[in-house]
Design a protein around this motif. Sequence first.
Motif: not given
Length: 193
Positions: A102-119
């Motif tokens: 799971l990769l977590v980054s900030r999209e803005s001060e109020q939003l988070l972006r969750f990505q799932c790196e596979q394999g």
Amino acid sequence: MSARLNQLFQYAPKQFLERTVLFTDQLTQPESAALMRNRISHFVDLQPLKERATARVLPAQHLYSDATLTSYFVPPGGFAIVPTDDPPYRFVFLPEFACCRLLVSRESEQLLRFQCEQGLAGSMPPPEFEPGSRYVDSFAYWDYTRGPLVGRIRATAVLVKERDAPWTVFMQQIVGTPGFEQVRLLFSRALRY
């Protein structure tokens, strides 16, 4: 009929995941992907599978026979953007989490972006510590799956947001032969953001 699994899961997600194997592989089936396309939230429904459970997507809210479990989902190769605090929905489901991160980054001060790196074939350095990284945190299957384990080791990961607490990731380590899987361990950690 969902045997009140949605209600049990929402009431005590940690305890539910400690005791009940939860499969999320149906969420990535073509039928489910079609229902989730171009939507921010989804009608996830937990269905009994003998002593285990599986998550599926319903096309509409009125089709629930249990408590509504509206949630976010991180699709394979995609992402989900969720509020940092006070989200309208408090669960984020991920695809089957074996060999994933799971990769977590900030999209803005109020939003988070969750990505799932596979394999991923093994443990890797956390990307948030690389110079100039856009990631603020990560959680990897291989950081918790080690030691004398035999056979296919599966994993399910779910993010949970409790009031006045950060998003927390829960990962089930699932062992056993098909049809007789059990939760070996449950790992959890509050995300840093």
